[in-house]
Design an enzyme around this catalytic site. Structure first.
Site, mmCIF file in Angstrom:
data_model
loop_
_atom_site.group_PDB
_atom_site.id
_atom_site.type_symbol
_atom_site.label_atom_id
_atom_site.label_comp_id
_atom_site.label_asym_id
_atom_site.label_seq_id
_atom_site.Cartn_x
_atom_site.Cartn_y
_atom_site.Cartn_z
ATOM 1 C CG ASP A 16 -2.091 1.157 1.045
ATOM 2 O OD1 ASP A 16 -2.119 2.025 0.346
ATOM 3 O OD2 ASP A 16 -3.226 1.079 2.343
ATOM 4 C CG ASP A 110 -3.106 3.860 -3.424
ATOM 5 O OD1 ASP A 110 -3.685 3.163 -4.069
ATOM 6 O OD2 ASP A 110 -3.438 4.929 -2.735
ATOM 7 C CD GLU A 111 -5.357 -1.300 -1.234
ATOM 8 O OE1 GLU A 111 -5.601 -2.427 -0.053
ATOM 9 O OE2 GLU A 111 -6.188 -0.424 -1.201
#
Length: 363
Positions: A16, A110-111
Site C-alpha cells: 500500500d 496504489d494498492e
C-alpha cells in the site's frame, strides 16, 4: 498435504503506497515537502481526494469536504489532481511487482496483493521480497510504501496498515490468533463505521470478542458477511490472489454546486448523470442489468436504491426512466441533495472485462 495446510503455507504480500497522490505531488514539487497538502480543489463543494501525512496530523482525511479540511488545518495547501501522472507512476510500481511474481491482484492504483509462494527470484522468505520492493520503490521512484506479509489476504492487508507510514509487518501463522485477539474491530477488513457501531452494541470490540460469537449468531445479524467475520476472527481467508479481476460495474457521480430539493432541479441533474453514465458504458463496452442510484444529502448521509431489469442498460432511453423511478423512492423533500450517482452492474459473464481503476473527481 491437505488443502488447508497448503493455504496456511501461502506467502502473501499486501503493498500500500503511503498517501500516494499527495506523495507524488510532494516528490514532483519540492516546495510542498514537509507541508500539509491536500489533493483536490479548495471550493465550497470541493472534496479532499488525498492528504499528506503532515495534513493528517490535523485530522484531514480523504473524502472530507474542502471547507472542513481548511477549518482543521488553516495552512493547508490545495493541489489539483493529476490522474494521468498517478496512472503512469502506478504502472512503474506494478512493473516492480512483476519482477517478483505475475500473481499480482491490483485493488487500486496504489494498492495490490502479491502471491510470492513461488516467486521469480527464488527468494525463500516473503518478508525479504517485501523489503526489496519497498527499497526499490524508494530508490527508483522516490516514494514510500508500507507492506504486510502473511499467509492470507486478510492478515496481509491488516499487517500493511499496522505500522504506516513506511511500515513492514509480518504475521506468522502461529502468531495469527494472538494478533487478531488484540485487533480492534474497526481494523477488520469490511467493517465500516456503521457495522462497527452495531458490533459494539453486541459487545464485540476486538478479534477475541468477535470469535466468541457463533457462526449462526453472526449470519443472523450480518447475513453473508457474518461468515466472513467468523472466518477472519479465526485467521481463515482462503481467497486466492487473482491476477485479473472481473469488472463488476461502471458508474459516475456528480457533486452539485449547491444542495437541491426542487424536483425539477433533481430531474435535470439526474439527466446529466445518466447521460454521462451512458458515455462511460459505451467507452467501456460494458453491459449490465442492474441500475443503482446513490444519493448523498447535505449532512453527508447516503441512500441507495437498486433494481434489476430484463433488458441490458446501455442507452439513455432505458436508463433515465428507471433512474427516475428509483429517485421517486427517496424522500428528499426535507433533505437537500448534495450528490447524485448512478451505476450499472450485474454483467453477463461473456461481457465481463478485466480490472480497471475507477476514477473519482477531484472536487
Amino acid at each position: 498435504m491437505s488443502e488447508q495446510e497448503a493455504i496456511s503455507r501461502r506467502k502473501i504480500i499486501h503493498i500500500d503506497m503511503d498517501a500516494f497522490y499527495a506523495s507524488v505531488e510532494q516528490r514532483d514539487h519540492p516546495e510542498y515537502r514537509g507541508k500539509p497538502i491536500a489533493v483536490g480543489h479548495e471550493e465550497q463543494r470541493g472534496v479532499v481526494a488525498a492528504a499528506s501525512y503532515e495534513a493528517r496530523r490535523f485530522g484531514v482525511r480523504s473524502a472530507m469536504s474542502s471547507l472542513r479540511a481548511r477549518k482543521l488545518c488553516p495552512e493547508l495547501i490545495f493541489v489539483p489532481g493529476r490522474m494521468e501522472v498517478y496512472k503512469d507512476v502506478s504502472r512503474q510500481i506494478h512493473a516492480i511487482f512483476h519482477d517478483y511474481t505475475d500473481l499480482v491482484e491490483p485493488l487500486s492504483l496504489d494498492e495490490a496483493f502479491l502471491d510470492v509462494t513461488e516467486n521469480k527470484p527464488g527468494i525463500e522468505l516473503a518478508v525479504d521480497i517485501a523489503k526489496e520492493i519497498k527499497r526499490r520503490v524508494k530508490e527508483e521512484l522516490h516514494l514510500v510504501a508500507s507492506a504486510g506479509v502473511s499467509y492470507n489476504k486478510f492478515l496481509a492487508k491488516v499487517a500493511s496498515d499496522y505500522r504506516k507510514p513506511d511500515g513492514l509487518c509480518t504475521i506468522h501463522p502461529d502468531q495469527a490468533l494472538a494478533f487478531i485477539d488484540r485487533l480492534p474491530i474497526e481494523a477488520f477488513w469490511g467493517v465500516g463505521p456503521v457495522t462497527a457501531e452495531r458490533m459494539h452494541r453486541m459487545g464485540i470490540h476486538d478479534g477475541r470478542t468477535l470469535r466468541e460469537y457463533s457462526l449462526q449468531g453472526l449470519t443472523r445479524v450480518f447475513g453473508k458477511a457474518g461468515q466472513l467475520y467468523y472466518d477472519f476472527a479465526r485467521g481463515v481467508d482462503p481467497r486466492p490472489v487473482v491476477a485479473e479481476r472481473v469488472r463488476k460495474s461502471v458508474g459516475c457521480e456528480r457533486t452539485l454546486e449547491r444542495d437541491i430539493t426542487a424536483r425539477a432541479s433533481v430531474v435535470i441533474e439526474l439527466y446529466h448523470v445518466a447521460n454521462e453514465l451512458v458515455g462511460r458504458l459505451s467507452r467501456a463496452g460494458f453491459r449490465g442489468n442492474t441500475l443503482t442510484l446513490k444519493i448523498k444529502f447535505g449532512d453527508f448521509t447516503v441512500r441507495t436504491r437498486s433494481v434489476t431489469v430484463p433488458d441490458e442498460l446501455t442507452n439513455l432511453a432505458v436508463i433515465l426512466p428507471i433512474a427516475k423511478r428509483l429517485m421517486n423512492e427517496i424522500d428528499y423533500s426535507n433533505h437537500p441533495i448534495r450528490l447524485i450517482g448512478l451505476a450499472v452492474s450485474n454483467p453477463r459473464e461473456s461481457d465481463a472485462g478485466k480490472w480497471i481503476q475507477l476514477e473519482l473527481p477531484f472536487r
